[in-house]
Design an enzyme around this catalytic site. Structure first.
Site, short mmCIF file in Angstrom:
data_model
loop_
_atom_site.label_atom_id
_atom_site.label_comp_id
_atom_site.label_asym_id
_atom_site.label_seq_id
_atom_site.Cartn_x
_atom_site.Cartn_y
_atom_site.Cartn_z
N SER A 94 0.84 -1.19 0.00
CA SER A 94 0.00 0.00 0.00
C SER A 94 0.88 1.24 0.00
CB SER A 94 -0.93 0.01 1.22
OG SER A 94 -0.17 0.01 2.42
N ASP A 138 -4.54 5.62 1.58
CA ASP A 138 -4.87 6.93 2.16
C ASP A 138 -4.27 8.02 1.28
OD1 ASP A 138 -2.16 7.93 3.86
OD2 ASP A 138 -2.32 5.77 3.55
#
EC number: 2.4.2.1
Length: 236
Positions: free
Chosen positions: A91, A205
């Site tokens: 990620s 995010d």
């Protein structure tokens, strides 16, 4: 023969290894996506597995957090176990404005504040880049599966909690897509040892906008990325 950090036997690993940071994520990938799975290593609970995906041999192993950790595992996999292709699956936090939550980011290159590649290259700058054949196949697979994908430069940070509050605006200005902690190190090891490497990341995010995925969205995004990575692994 086992290494100090991997207690697998010769032939246990496939030529292509998918590498998440979290060893429990490696276990999840093996149990969810692979068939005929065998656990091949567990030193320091850094689990590695080999199985098949659509009939082709694929391995998955955790690499830990940060460049020093991942470099150890990638080096030993390539140098001691004959691994030829390393695909990091993880990620990132987005910084560029046109990168959105749940996008898949493919690291064509990896900038960094780490000195590991300078140490390898007599204190000169080293352009840490992905292997083009892996990159090309991953983009092809993402488009075929209609997974939103961005390709470009990422930044591999040594510090998760950085004291440089203005660094992310500078990254955005320079067109960096997002921030991880490993890609530049993996690309450096692969180049040094003559192997191929690629980093595929899901945007969990957005650092500048302060956006975050829910746990359900994070899982869906990860699964979409894994399908891209697995199809890439069996088509190279």
């Amino acid at each position: 023969m086992a290494t100090p950090h991997i207690n697998a036997q010769p032939g246990d690993f496939a030529e292509t290894v998918l590498m998440p940071g979290d060893p429990l994520r490696a276990k999840y990938i093996a149990e969810t996506f692979l068939e005929d799975v065998k656990q091949v290593c567990d030193v320091r609970n850094m689990f590695g597995f080999t199985g098949t995906y659509k009939g082709k041999k694929v391995s998955v192993m955790g690499h830990g957090m940060g460049i020093p950790s991942c470099c150890i595992y990638v080096h030993e996999l390539i140098a001691e176990y004959g691994v030829k292709n390393v695909i990091r699956v993880g990620s990132c936090g987005a910084v560029r404005d046109d990168v959105n939550l749940m996008d898949v980011v493919i690291g064509m290159g990896a900038s960094t504040d780490s000195k590991v590649n300078r140490i390898r290259f007599n204190n000169h700058d080293f352009a840490a880049i992905a292997d083009f054949s892996l990159l090309e196949e991953a983009v092809k697979q993402a488009r075929a599966q209609e997974v939103p994908v961005k390709v470009g430069n990422v930044f591999s940070a040594d510090l998760f909690y950085t004291p440089e509050a203005d660094i992310f605006e500078k990254m955005e200005k320079l067109g960096i897509l997002g921030v991880d902690m490993e890609a530049a190190g993996i690309y450096g090891v692969a180049a040094d040892l003559g192997a191929k490497a690629l980093t595929i990341l899901t945007v969990s995010d957005h650092i500048i906008r302060g956006e975050k995925l829910s746990s359900e969205e994070r899982q869906k995004s990860f699964n979409d990325m894994m399908k891209v990575a697995l199809e890439t692994a069996i088509n190279i």
